[in-house]
Design an enzyme around this catalytic site. Structure first.
Site, PDB file in Angstrom:
ATOM      1  N   ASP A  67      22.492  22.273 -26.129  1.00 14.55           N
ATOM      2  CA  ASP A  67      22.037  23.545 -26.608  1.00 14.55           C
ATOM      3  C   ASP A  67      20.485  23.689 -26.878  1.00 14.55           C
ATOM      4  O   ASP A  67      20.002  24.666 -27.079  1.00 14.55           O
ATOM      5  CB  ASP A  67      22.733  23.909 -27.688  1.00 14.55           C
ATOM      6  CG  ASP A  67      22.458  22.915 -29.081  1.00 14.55           C
ATOM      7  OD1 ASP A  67      21.905  21.913 -28.925  1.00 14.55           O
ATOM      8  OD2 ASP A  67      22.995  23.497 -30.074  1.00 14.55           O
ATOM      9  N   SER A  68      19.900  22.511 -26.580  1.00 14.29           N
ATOM     10  CA  SER A  68      18.383  22.331 -26.639  1.00 14.29           C
ATOM     11  C   SER A  68      17.784  23.336 -25.609  1.00 14.29           C
ATOM     12  O   SER A  68      16.759  23.911 -25.400  1.00 14.29           O
ATOM     13  CB  SER A  68      17.686  20.973 -26.365  1.00 14.29           C
ATOM     14  OG  SER A  68      18.373  20.437 -25.337  1.00 14.29           O
ATOM     15  N   ASP A 106      27.358  21.091 -24.564  1.00 17.37           N
ATOM     16  CA  ASP A 106      27.168  21.339 -25.964  1.00 17.37           C
ATOM     17  C   ASP A 106      27.966  22.738 -26.405  1.00 17.37           C
ATOM     18  O   ASP A 106      27.921  23.496 -25.769  1.00 17.37           O
ATOM     19  CB  ASP A 106      25.644  21.617 -26.378  1.00 17.37           C
ATOM     20  CG  ASP A 106      25.026  20.023 -27.231  1.00 17.37           C
ATOM     21  OD1 ASP A 106      25.727  19.434 -27.665  1.00 17.37           O
ATOM     22  OD2 ASP A 106      23.972  20.253 -27.269  1.00 17.37           O
ATOM     23  N   LYS A 136      30.477  18.530 -26.638  1.00 16.66           N
ATOM     24  CA  LYS A 136      29.524  17.783 -27.837  1.00 16.66           C
ATOM     25  C   LYS A 136      29.697  19.040 -29.041  1.00 16.66           C
ATOM     26  O   LYS A 136      29.365  19.904 -28.709  1.00 16.66           O
ATOM     27  CB  LYS A 136      28.572  17.253 -27.379  1.00 16.66           C
ATOM     28  CG  LYS A 136      27.469  16.884 -28.652  1.00 16.66           C
ATOM     29  CD  LYS A 136      26.742  15.885 -28.263  1.00 16.66           C
ATOM     30  CE  LYS A 136      25.116  16.576 -27.890  1.00 16.66           C
ATOM     31  NZ  LYS A 136      24.830  17.379 -29.103  1.00 16.66           N
ATOM     32  N   GLU A 138      28.239  19.390 -33.309  1.00 20.73           N
ATOM     33  CA  GLU A 138      27.593  18.570 -34.268  1.00 20.73           C
ATOM     34  C   GLU A 138      28.569  18.804 -35.790  1.00 20.73           C
ATOM     35  O   GLU A 138      29.176  19.555 -35.915  1.00 20.73           O
ATOM     36  CB  GLU A 138      26.362  19.488 -34.447  1.00 20.73           C
ATOM     37  CG  GLU A 138      25.206  19.336 -33.407  1.00 20.73           C
ATOM     38  CD  GLU A 138      24.113  19.968 -33.715  1.00 20.73           C
ATOM     39  OE1 GLU A 138      23.691  20.533 -35.008  1.00 20.73           O
ATOM     40  OE2 GLU A 138      23.256  20.192 -32.822  1.00 20.73           O
ATOM     41  N   GLU A 205      21.047  11.145 -34.059  1.00 19.53           N
ATOM     42  CA  GLU A 205      19.928  11.645 -33.835  1.00 19.53           C
ATOM     43  C   GLU A 205      18.723  11.477 -35.278  1.00 19.53           C
ATOM     44  O   GLU A 205      19.112  11.608 -36.235  1.00 19.53           O
ATOM     45  CB  GLU A 205      19.608  12.976 -33.362  1.00 19.53           C
ATOM     46  CG  GLU A 205      18.413  13.762 -33.310  1.00 19.53           C
ATOM     47  CD  GLU A 205      18.434  15.020 -32.636  1.00 19.53           C
ATOM     48  OE1 GLU A 205      19.476  15.511 -32.228  1.00 19.53           O
ATOM     49  OE2 GLU A 205      17.254  15.733 -32.479  1.00 19.53           O
TER      50      GLU A 205
HETATM   51  O1  KIV Z   1      20.878  19.678 -27.403  1.00 15.98           O
HETATM   52  C1  KIV Z   1      20.499  18.553 -27.156  1.00 15.98           C
HETATM   53  O2  KIV Z   1      19.674  18.576 -25.939  1.00 15.98           O
HETATM   54  C2  KIV Z   1      21.005  17.414 -27.623  1.00 15.98           C
HETATM   55  C3  KIV Z   1      20.320  15.962 -27.339  1.00 15.98           C
HETATM   56  C4  KIV Z   1      18.903  16.268 -28.115  1.00 15.98           C
HETATM   57  C5  KIV Z   1      21.071  14.913 -27.959  1.00 15.98           C
HETATM   58  O3  KIV Z   1      21.961  17.581 -28.405  1.00 15.98           O
END
Ligand code: KIV
Length: 290
Positions: A67-68, A106, A136, A138, A205
């Site tokens: 989600d970055s 994510d 994924k 959090e 992280e």
């Molecule tokens: O969103 C993302 O890119 C991440 C990584 C930095 C692990 O969660």
């Protein structure tokens, strides 16, 4: 409507896997950690587009549609405004562009925290529309029930603990975690809870190195570090960060290229040639047939 085949591309006639690039599986990745040791570290990078996935695929074990992308692609101030629609569109593109890596997508903020049922609805949509291998999310202990709910229903889950960017407003910033005994205990108990719940792997992280090492030794599942330690079972970075596309990056990023310089240099050359009427040249223009 997604055009991505939900079949594993290694078994799909429509999109056969090139011979040397059989797609990895989550059980194969998990099996790399034996007796607490990972002989072959897991290589993971973020990818958001099909072409980027094509270029990274043969070098990686996992492509993470993080989600970055909110900050990297959309110029958003944090990951909080990222939507399920965005994750599904980019996830499908990355699956289309890859043959070998396990693709993980994510779950965006607000799409899974309310209840295990909400998480299942969002995760199953992501898996149907993208063809990815897992999701994924959090959170540690607080997400254990949700992780167990998803795993029991066929959705592999990678967890993400330590510095969790979706919780930036609770954490008060993006500083490293695990500096106090209380934070260290919390990171370890989060790790144990998500492993017990069935997560197949965990990203840790932005934590001080001793706690990253302790977590890697304590958990039976692969621990993937970012701003953590080379002793973790694998590493992940945001691809654009390690390619040198941004001026401001976290301290834990190593730049392996100067993409910002390359792009800006190429744009400058193009602009100069257009202004001097040197582009297009003879090779780039069509002439009538003789
Ligand atoms: O969103 C993302 O890119 C991440 C990584 C930095 C692990 O969660």
């Amino acid at each position: 409507m997604s055009t991505t085949y939900t079949l594993d591309t290694s078994t799909s006639r429509a999109n056969p896997t090139p011979a040397p690039l059989k797609r990895l599986t989550i059980p194969a990745l998990q099996a790399r950690k034996q007796g607490g040791q990972t002989a072959q570290p897991v290589v993971m990078l973020t990818a958001y587009t099909a072409r980027q996935a094509q270029l990274l695929d043969s070098h990686c074990d996992i492509l993470l549609v993080g989600d970055s992308l909110g900050q990297v692609i959309y110029g958003l101030p944090s990951t909080l405004p990222v939507s399920l629609d965005m994750m599904c569109a980019h996830g499908a593109a990355v699956v289309r562009g890859s043959y070998h890596s396990v693709v993980i997508v994510d779950m965006p903020f607000g799409s899974y925290e309310a209840s295990p049922q909400q998480a299942f609805d969002s995760a199953s949509r992501i898996m149907k529309e993208t063809g990815c291998a897992g999701v994924k999310l959090e959170g540690g202990e607080a997400m254990a029930e949700t992780i167990s709910f998803l795993c029991q229903r066929g959705i592999p889950v990678m967890a993400h603990i330590g510095l969790t960017p979706q919780a930036v407003n609770m954490l008060g910033g993006y500083g490293a975690r695990g500096r106090s005994q209380k934070e260290q205990d919390k990171i370890l108990s989060d790790g144990r809870a998500i492993a017990d719940a069935g997560a197949f792997s965990v990203v840790v992280e932005g934590v001080v190195e001793p706690i990253a090492i302790a977590l890697t030794q304590a958990l039976p599942i692969p621990v993937i570090g970012i701003g953590a330690s080379a002793q973790c079972d694998g590493q992940v970075l945001v691809t654009e960060d390690m390619l040198g596309l941004f001026d401001r990056v976290p301290r834990f990023v190593k730049r392996y290229a100067d993409m910002a310089g390359l792009i800006s240099g190429a744009a400058q050359l193009y602009a100069d040639e257009v202004r001097a009427r040197q582009f297009p040249g003879e090779e780039q223009v069509y002439q009538p047939k003789k």
